[in-house]
Motif scaffolding. Structure first.
Motif, PDB file in Angstrom:
ATOM      1  N   PRO A 154      68.406  27.162  -2.050  1.00 31.18           N
ATOM      2  CA  PRO A 154      67.990  25.942  -2.752  1.00 31.18           C
ATOM      3  C   PRO A 154      68.581  25.791  -4.145  1.00 31.18           C
ATOM      4  O   PRO A 154      68.993  24.698  -4.541  1.00 31.18           O
ATOM      5  CB  PRO A 154      66.463  26.080  -2.795  1.00 31.18           C
ATOM      6  N   GLY A 155      68.656  26.891  -4.912  1.00 34.71           N
ATOM      7  CA  GLY A 155      69.252  26.813  -6.252  1.00 34.71           C
ATOM      8  C   GLY A 155      70.731  26.473  -6.201  1.00 34.71           C
ATOM      9  O   GLY A 155      71.231  25.707  -7.031  1.00 34.71           O
ATOM     10  N   ASP A 156      71.439  27.045  -5.231  1.00 36.01           N
ATOM     11  CA  ASP A 156      72.866  26.737  -5.064  1.00 36.01           C
ATOM     12  C   ASP A 156      73.055  25.305  -4.595  1.00 36.01           C
ATOM     13  O   ASP A 156      73.996  24.618  -4.998  1.00 36.01           O
ATOM     14  CB  ASP A 156      73.499  27.699  -4.060  1.00 36.01           C
ATOM     15  N   LEU A 157      72.152  24.849  -3.729  1.00 35.94           N
ATOM     16  CA  LEU A 157      72.223  23.466  -3.256  1.00 35.94           C
ATOM     17  C   LEU A 157      72.099  22.504  -4.426  1.00 35.94           C
ATOM     18  O   LEU A 157      72.795  21.481  -4.483  1.00 35.94           O
ATOM     19  CB  LEU A 157      71.117  23.212  -2.240  1.00 35.94           C
ATOM     20  N   ARG A 158      71.243  22.824  -5.385  1.00 33.93           N
ATOM     21  CA  ARG A 158      71.071  21.970  -6.555  1.00 33.93           C
ATOM     22  C   ARG A 158      72.377  21.833  -7.338  1.00 33.93           C
ATOM     23  O   ARG A 158      72.673  20.763  -7.892  1.00 33.93           O
ATOM     24  CB  ARG A 158      69.962  22.544  -7.440  1.00 33.93           C
ATOM     25  N   VAL A 159      73.179  22.895  -7.365  1.00 35.58           N
ATOM     26  CA  VAL A 159      74.479  22.823  -8.034  1.00 35.58           C
ATOM     27  C   VAL A 159      75.360  21.776  -7.362  1.00 35.58           C
ATOM     28  O   VAL A 159      76.000  20.944  -8.025  1.00 35.58           O
ATOM     29  CB  VAL A 159      75.185  24.200  -8.013  1.00 35.58           C
ATOM     30  N   TYR A 160      75.391  21.796  -6.017  1.00 38.53           N
ATOM     31  CA  TYR A 160      76.168  20.798  -5.280  1.00 38.53           C
ATOM     32  C   TYR A 160      75.675  19.381  -5.584  1.00 38.53           C
ATOM     33  O   TYR A 160      76.473  18.462  -5.777  1.00 38.53           O
ATOM     34  CB  TYR A 160      76.064  21.047  -3.780  1.00 38.53           C
ATOM     35  N   LEU A 161      74.362  19.203  -5.619  1.00 43.79           N
ATOM     36  CA  LEU A 161      73.797  17.869  -5.813  1.00 43.79           C
ATOM     37  C   LEU A 161      74.127  17.344  -7.211  1.00 43.79           C
ATOM     38  O   LEU A 161      74.482  16.171  -7.375  1.00 43.79           O
ATOM     39  CB  LEU A 161      72.286  17.883  -5.598  1.00 43.79           C
ATOM     40  N   ASP A 162      74.016  18.204  -8.221  1.00 44.01           N
ATOM     41  CA  ASP A 162      74.333  17.778  -9.585  1.00 44.01           C
ATOM     42  C   ASP A 162      75.807  17.427  -9.732  1.00 44.01           C
ATOM     43  O   ASP A 162      76.163  16.431 -10.376  1.00 44.01           O
ATOM     44  CB  ASP A 162      73.945  18.869 -10.585  1.00 44.01           C
ATOM     45  N   GLU A 200      65.546  22.691   3.794  1.00 39.80           N
ATOM     46  CA  GLU A 200      66.325  23.601   2.953  1.00 39.80           C
ATOM     47  C   GLU A 200      66.423  25.001   3.549  1.00 39.80           C
ATOM     48  O   GLU A 200      67.455  25.669   3.438  1.00 39.80           O
ATOM     49  CB  GLU A 200      65.722  23.677   1.547  1.00 39.80           C
ATOM     50  N   ASP A 201      65.339  25.479   4.183  1.00 43.29           N
ATOM     51  CA  ASP A 201      65.370  26.809   4.804  1.00 43.29           C
ATOM     52  C   ASP A 201      66.382  26.850   5.947  1.00 43.29           C
ATOM     53  O   ASP A 201      67.088  27.852   6.135  1.00 43.29           O
ATOM     54  CB  ASP A 201      63.985  27.186   5.330  1.00 43.29           C
TER      55      ASP A 201
END
Length: 272
Positions: A163-171, A152-153
């Protein structure tokens, strides 16, 4: 229609004329404008196969009802179906690209679009190479890094996606990737359905294909632990079911309690 509120153009006009948006329009021609827009929208939905007309009546097809159940914008659903039907080559990047064409996804804007990924998409799909294409390709590159198990880094360093923005993509991909897979199944594209389900699972868990069995079946095993198991030779549920607690507990990031848990899970799943 898809929601059961109206069965004709007149009923649709009556329905929308009672909305706040209608009353906020400041023109004496608003009823005529509304009728024109409703009729145009219905024609579009019929062309896409989401509605059918029977005289004055219009009603949703089973495909149209599925689009409504999936909470998909009809234009997005039509784009998905069109791209899947015209797909010339089955590649991971092309499937990622298709799902990412939905306007719900934010775009990665850092850096230049990967020429390799762009060529892969262009060879598989009939799409134009424009500014939007480049932005989607950058987003494809970011998700490709994620499903190739990049840290993630490192993803933040390369794409400025935290990481928080990545979670948006994953959801979002969990919703829209699975929705695209269901649409593919409904129109008889079973190969695309299976591939989209697999790609979507890889995005959700952030793994290469060989780890899917482990991360989807075992509680307490994510992308890092699954890779450790795989690299130490525990590549399937059966491998884990045959292992001793001592063997699993000795691996980096594991302990006796977790080892007992995943071995028991594996044994139940493979009827060991």
């Amino acid at each position: 229609m898809g929601g059961g509120y109206a069965k004709s153009i007149d009923e649709l006009v009556d329905f929308f004329s009672n909305t706040l948006g209608y009353h906020q329009v400041k023109t004496s021609l608003k009823t005529a404008l509304l009728r024109s827009k409703v009729a145009s929208a219905v024609d579009e939905l019929i062309k896409w196969g989401f509605m059918e007309r029977d005289g004055e009546l219009v009603y949703a097809t089973e495909l149209g009802r599925q689009v409504a159940r999936l909470y998909l914008d009809p234009e997005t659903a039509a784009r998905y179906i069109g791209l899947l039907k015209s797909m010339q080559k089955e590649t991971v990047s092309a499937y990622l690209y298709i799902v990412l064409t939905a306007p719900d996804f934010p775009r990665v804007r850092r850096g230049k679009a990967s020429r390799e990924i762009a060529e892969e998409v262009l060879s598989a799909l009939d799409v134009e190479e424009d500014e939007e294409f480049e932005e989607i390709v950058k987003t494809v590159a970011m998700l490709r890094a994620w499903i190739e198990e990049e840290d993630e880094d490192k993803i933040y360093e390369r794409f400025e996606v935290a990481p928080g923005d990545l979670r948006v993509y994953l959801d979002l991909f969990d919703w829209l990737g699975n929705a695209a897979a269901k649409l593919a199944g409904m129109i008889g594209l079973e190969g695309h359905r299976r591939n989209l389900e697999k790609v979507t699972a890889r995005v959700i868990y952030g793994v290469r294909e060989e780890l899917l069995e482990l991360v989807t079946a075992l509680r307490g095993v994510g992308r890092v632990r699954a890779r450790i198991l795989y690299n130490f030779g525990f590549r399937t549920l059966r491998d884990i079911a045959r292992a001793s607690v001592r063997e699993i507990a000795s691996l980096p990031g594991f302990g006796e309690k977790l080892a007992e848990s995943i071995i028991e899970q594996a044994r139940q799943l493979v009827k060991f």
